[in-house]
Design a protein around this motif. Sequence first.
Motif, PDB file in Angstrom:
ATOM      1  N   ARG A 190      24.058  -9.655   2.636  1.00  0.00           N
ATOM      2  CA  ARG A 190      24.262  -9.275   1.229  1.00  0.00           C
ATOM      3  C   ARG A 190      23.120  -9.797   0.359  1.00  0.00           C
ATOM      4  N   PHE A 191      22.759 -11.064   0.578  1.00  0.00           N
ATOM      5  CA  PHE A 191      21.734 -11.672  -0.258  1.00  0.00           C
ATOM      6  C   PHE A 191      20.343 -11.151   0.082  1.00  0.00           C
ATOM      7  N   LEU A 192      20.138 -10.768   1.334  1.00  0.00           N
ATOM      8  CA  LEU A 192      18.874 -10.113   1.679  1.00  0.00           C
ATOM      9  C   LEU A 192      18.738  -8.794   0.935  1.00  0.00           C
ATOM     10  N   GLU A 193      19.815  -8.033   0.869  1.00  0.00           N
ATOM     11  CA  GLU A 193      19.771  -6.744   0.168  1.00  0.00           C
ATOM     12  C   GLU A 193      19.484  -6.952  -1.327  1.00  0.00           C
ATOM     13  N   ILE A 194      20.119  -7.953  -1.915  1.00  0.00           N
ATOM     14  CA  ILE A 194      19.867  -8.252  -3.328  1.00  0.00           C
ATOM     15  C   ILE A 194      18.398  -8.631  -3.529  1.00  0.00           C
ATOM     16  N   ALA A 195      17.896  -9.522  -2.663  1.00  0.00           N
ATOM     17  CA  ALA A 195      16.515  -9.982  -2.799  1.00  0.00           C
ATOM     18  C   ALA A 195      15.530  -8.840  -2.561  1.00  0.00           C
ATOM     19  N   PHE A 196      15.775  -8.043  -1.545  1.00  0.00           N
ATOM     20  CA  PHE A 196      14.813  -6.982  -1.232  1.00  0.00           C
ATOM     21  C   PHE A 196      14.797  -5.923  -2.327  1.00  0.00           C
ATOM     22  N   ASP A 197      15.931  -5.697  -2.967  1.00  0.00           N
ATOM     23  CA  ASP A 197      15.949  -4.763  -4.087  1.00  0.00           C
ATOM     24  C   ASP A 197      15.001  -5.242  -5.188  1.00  0.00           C
ATOM     25  N   GLY A 198      14.905  -6.554  -5.377  1.00  0.00           N
ATOM     26  CA  GLY A 198      13.981  -7.095  -6.365  1.00  0.00           C
ATOM     27  C   GLY A 198      12.523  -6.995  -5.948  1.00  0.00           C
ATOM     28  N   LEU A 199      12.272  -6.814  -4.642  1.00  0.00           N
ATOM     29  CA  LEU A 199      10.901  -6.684  -4.145  1.00  0.00           C
ATOM     30  C   LEU A 199      10.371  -5.262  -4.227  1.00  0.00           C
ATOM     31  N   ARG A 200      11.253  -4.299  -4.386  1.00  0.00           N
ATOM     32  CA  ARG A 200      10.850  -2.904  -4.268  1.00  0.00           C
ATOM     33  C   ARG A 200       9.814  -2.521  -5.316  1.00  0.00           C
TER      34      ARG A 200
ATOM     35  N   GLY B 135       2.643 -12.264   1.271  1.00  0.00           N
ATOM     36  CA  GLY B 135       3.285 -12.683   2.508  1.00  0.00           C
ATOM     37  C   GLY B 135       3.903 -14.059   2.406  1.00  0.00           C
ATOM     38  N   THR B 136       3.269 -14.961   1.655  1.00  0.00           N
ATOM     39  CA  THR B 136       3.844 -16.298   1.471  1.00  0.00           C
ATOM     40  C   THR B 136       5.155 -16.225   0.698  1.00  0.00           C
ATOM     41  N   ASP B 137       5.227 -15.309  -0.285  1.00  0.00           N
ATOM     42  CA  ASP B 137       6.515 -15.088  -0.963  1.00  0.00           C
ATOM     43  C   ASP B 137       7.591 -14.756   0.065  1.00  0.00           C
ATOM     44  N   ILE B 138       7.253 -13.868   0.989  1.00  0.00           N
ATOM     45  CA  ILE B 138       8.235 -13.417   1.986  1.00  0.00           C
ATOM     46  C   ILE B 138       8.664 -14.575   2.887  1.00  0.00           C
ATOM     47  N   VAL B 139       7.701 -15.364   3.373  1.00  0.00           N
ATOM     48  CA  VAL B 139       8.044 -16.488   4.256  1.00  0.00           C
ATOM     49  C   VAL B 139       8.956 -17.478   3.535  1.00  0.00           C
TER      50      VAL B 139
ATOM     51  N   ALA C  54       8.052  -5.543 -15.038  1.00  0.00           N
ATOM     52  CA  ALA C  54       7.150  -6.497 -15.674  1.00  0.00           C
ATOM     53  C   ALA C  54       6.540  -7.405 -14.605  1.00  0.00           C
ATOM     54  N   ALA C  55       5.341  -7.886 -14.881  1.00  0.00           N
ATOM     55  CA  ALA C  55       4.679  -8.778 -13.936  1.00  0.00           C
ATOM     56  C   ALA C  55       5.508 -10.046 -13.743  1.00  0.00           C
ATOM     57  N   LEU C  56       5.425 -10.605 -12.560  1.00  0.00           N
ATOM     58  CA  LEU C  56       6.128 -11.849 -12.288  1.00  0.00           C
ATOM     59  C   LEU C  56       5.562 -12.969 -13.173  1.00  0.00           C
ATOM     60  N   PRO C  57       6.401 -13.905 -13.600  1.00  0.00           N
ATOM     61  CA  PRO C  57       5.979 -14.887 -14.610  1.00  0.00           C
ATOM     62  C   PRO C  57       5.128 -16.031 -14.085  1.00  0.00           C
ATOM     63  N   HIS C  58       4.901 -16.092 -12.769  1.00  0.00           N
ATOM     64  CA  HIS C  58       4.119 -17.195 -12.205  1.00  0.00           C
ATOM     65  C   HIS C  58       3.189 -16.616 -11.150  1.00  0.00           C
ATOM     66  N   PRO C  59       1.957 -17.116 -11.050  1.00  0.00           N
ATOM     67  CA  PRO C  59       1.027 -16.577 -10.046  1.00  0.00           C
ATOM     68  C   PRO C  59       1.540 -16.812  -8.632  1.00  0.00           C
TER      69      PRO C  59
ATOM     70  N   GLU D 158       0.818  -1.214   0.000  1.00  0.00           N
ATOM     71  CA  GLU D 158       0.000   0.000   0.000  1.00  0.00           C
ATOM     72  C   GLU D 158       0.854   1.267   0.000  1.00  0.00           C
ATOM     73  N   GLN D 159       2.007   1.206   0.672  1.00  0.00           N
ATOM     74  CA  GLN D 159       2.905   2.363   0.713  1.00  0.00           C
ATOM     75  C   GLN D 159       3.831   2.420  -0.495  1.00  0.00           C
ATOM     76  N   GLY D 160       3.713   1.449  -1.392  1.00  0.00           N
ATOM     77  CA  GLY D 160       4.566   1.432  -2.573  1.00  0.00           C
ATOM     78  C   GLY D 160       5.990   1.016  -2.284  1.00  0.00           C
ATOM     79  N   ALA D 161       6.216   0.411  -1.133  1.00  0.00           N
ATOM     80  CA  ALA D 161       7.575   0.008  -0.764  1.00  0.00           C
ATOM     81  C   ALA D 161       7.996  -1.279  -1.464  1.00  0.00           C
ATOM     82  N   VAL D 162       7.025  -2.124  -1.794  1.00  0.00           N
ATOM     83  CA  VAL D 162       7.301  -3.335  -2.561  1.00  0.00           C
ATOM     84  C   VAL D 162       6.319  -3.398  -3.718  1.00  0.00           C
ATOM     85  N   ARG D 163       6.651  -4.168  -4.700  1.00  0.00           N
ATOM     86  CA  ARG D 163       5.810  -4.279  -5.882  1.00  0.00           C
ATOM     87  C   ARG D 163       4.450  -4.886  -5.522  1.00  0.00           C
ATOM     88  N   GLY D 164       3.452  -4.601  -6.339  1.00  0.00           N
ATOM     89  CA  GLY D 164       2.087  -4.966  -5.998  1.00  0.00           C
ATOM     90  C   GLY D 164       1.752  -6.427  -6.082  1.00  0.00           C
TER      91      GLY D 164
END
Length: 218
Positions: free
Chosen positions: A179-189, A152-156, A194-199, A142-148
């Motif tokens: 380091r890898f958290l920073e890489i991953a979270f950058d991809g979540l921003r 939550g299951t992705d995060i877990v 483009a939309a993710l390729p899998h539901p 909602e705050q635009g901090a991560v992609r729409g």
Amino acid sequence: MTGRTAAVQARADSVRNRQLLLRAATEAFAECGVDVSMYTIAQRAGVAKGTVFRHFPTKDDLVAAIMMQLLDRLHETADRLLSANDAGRALKSFMAHGIGLLAADRAFCDVIGRPSLQHANVREAIDRLCDTVEDLTARAREQGAVRGDITGTDIVLLLGGIHQTAQPLLDREPRAWERFLEIAFDGLRGRDRAALPHPPPARLRMADPSGTLAPTKT
């Protein structure tokens, strides 16, 4: 000693014995695997064997209780972070806390993690955790901090994925996971992507009797 005082003392002793057993079992399982005997755990805890079975009727119950401690800590952290003003920072803080817990006790996670997933209480705790993390993730969306399209299951699921990525380095570099958290979270921003390729997975479930977790549609 009055009857009431004796009852209070008995409850205090029971709580103490339970904590001693959980600590001894965690150490024993991490060192020797889940085949270690309940008698050995009782010896390490300094209590009678019967005390073990009064608290944990089966070894499965004991394994589950250890895993529940980790899940409770994760849930408490996620719940507390729901009130943070910066939802994106809160979500990242939760992920850092979760991965840090996994990295801090790798032997425990490797030995206890999969067997404990067969226990109903653990599965229910994972459900509760996913619900709370979904709320945490929804605020970040909602705050635009991560992609729409992040859930939550992705995060877990990413908690374990990032930990596994860093695991080969952790003996020499115990905080390599950052380091890898920073890489991953950058991809979540939340940016134009483009939309993710899998539901998205809707929930975690038991994939097979061995205790493997897998995402599935509900």
